[in-house]
Design an enzyme around this catalytic site. Sequence first.
Site, mmCIF file in Angstrom:
data_model
loop_
_atom_site.group_PDB
_atom_site.id
_atom_site.type_symbol
_atom_site.label_atom_id
_atom_site.label_comp_id
_atom_site.label_asym_id
_atom_site.label_seq_id
_atom_site.Cartn_x
_atom_site.Cartn_y
_atom_site.Cartn_z
ATOM 1 N N HIS A 58 0.681 -1.355 -0.084
ATOM 2 C CA HIS A 58 -0.074 0.059 -0.024
ATOM 3 C C HIS A 58 0.995 1.289 0.048
ATOM 4 O O HIS A 58 0.499 2.170 -0.946
ATOM 5 C CB HIS A 58 -0.862 -0.133 1.129
ATOM 6 C CG HIS A 58 -1.697 1.324 1.468
ATOM 7 N ND1 HIS A 58 -2.698 1.435 1.125
ATOM 8 C CD2 HIS A 58 -1.235 2.421 2.107
ATOM 9 C CE1 HIS A 58 -3.410 2.633 1.362
ATOM 10 N NE2 HIS A 58 -2.311 3.337 1.895
ATOM 11 N N GLU A 59 1.892 1.261 0.896
ATOM 12 C CA GLU A 59 2.728 2.439 0.909
ATOM 13 C C GLU A 59 3.404 2.767 -0.183
ATOM 14 O O GLU A 59 3.639 3.793 -0.903
ATOM 15 C CB GLU A 59 3.531 2.444 2.166
ATOM 16 C CG GLU A 59 2.886 2.384 3.589
ATOM 17 C CD GLU A 59 1.917 3.495 3.782
ATOM 18 O OE1 GLU A 59 2.065 4.620 3.116
ATOM 19 O OE2 GLU A 59 0.814 3.119 4.506
ATOM 20 N N HIS B 226 1.458 4.600 -2.857
ATOM 21 C CA HIS B 226 1.620 5.978 -2.756
ATOM 22 C C HIS B 226 2.773 6.665 -3.669
ATOM 23 O O HIS B 226 2.737 7.472 -4.271
ATOM 24 C CB HIS B 226 1.766 6.567 -1.112
ATOM 25 C CG HIS B 226 0.290 6.282 -0.585
ATOM 26 N ND1 HIS B 226 -0.848 6.844 -0.940
ATOM 27 C CD2 HIS B 226 0.321 5.771 0.624
ATOM 28 C CE1 HIS B 226 -1.578 6.422 -0.032
ATOM 29 N NE2 HIS B 226 -0.971 5.931 0.990
ATOM 30 N N ASP C 145 -4.727 7.308 -1.438
ATOM 31 C CA ASP C 145 -5.685 6.770 -0.404
ATOM 32 C C ASP C 145 -7.156 6.729 -1.051
ATOM 33 O O ASP C 145 -7.494 7.867 -1.522
ATOM 34 C CB ASP C 145 -5.900 7.369 0.894
ATOM 35 C CG ASP C 145 -4.507 7.038 1.716
ATOM 36 O OD1 ASP C 145 -4.077 5.557 1.621
ATOM 37 O OD2 ASP C 145 -4.009 7.511 2.515
#
Length: 190
Positions: free
Chosen positions: A118-119, A122, A128
């Site tokens: 997920h990170e 980014h 998000d």
Amino acid sequence: MLFARFLRAVSVLLLGLAFLSTVTPAQADARTDAAAVRVLRYDASRAAEFRSVVDQAAQVWNAGVTNVRLVAGTPADFVVLADNNWPRASVTGLGRGTIWMGRQATSQGYYPLRIATHEIGHILGLPDRRTGRCTDLMSGSSAPVSCTNANPSSAERAEVEANFAGFAPLVEFDKLYVDSPDAAALVPAP
């Protein structure tokens, strides 16, 4: 502004789907080979116990997208650190920034590989989404703690492909993305 972001996300998705539906696998392989693949180096040497998880997350992205490749090394385009707070990412540009693998999330039962993937999302230009769905990688902590899906959806993969093909990413640069359940109230929905 919210509507403009929505239209932009829909257009990126439609563009990705249109590309996928008009190209045969052989043509896609030829185009991928001919197109420049952007290599991003990451440094996870200070990610402590999360170092191997970060390497696994990089492989998840490498298996899912074709025009960007994540490799461990220096000088790094992005660094990964470990601390005792919530996971977060500071994105300074497409493919550049800092990720913190926060132990607070893992101590509450969140899946480390999902957090790392997920990170990195980014860093690859994804904001998000907080949909609450486990199938959406960028839903982050809005998905149940029991969610172990660490794979980006086809729409998320298409958006990363579009970002590295020259489309403007939806992620805001020079912003700190904190992935905590409390942050959902602080971050405006796209």
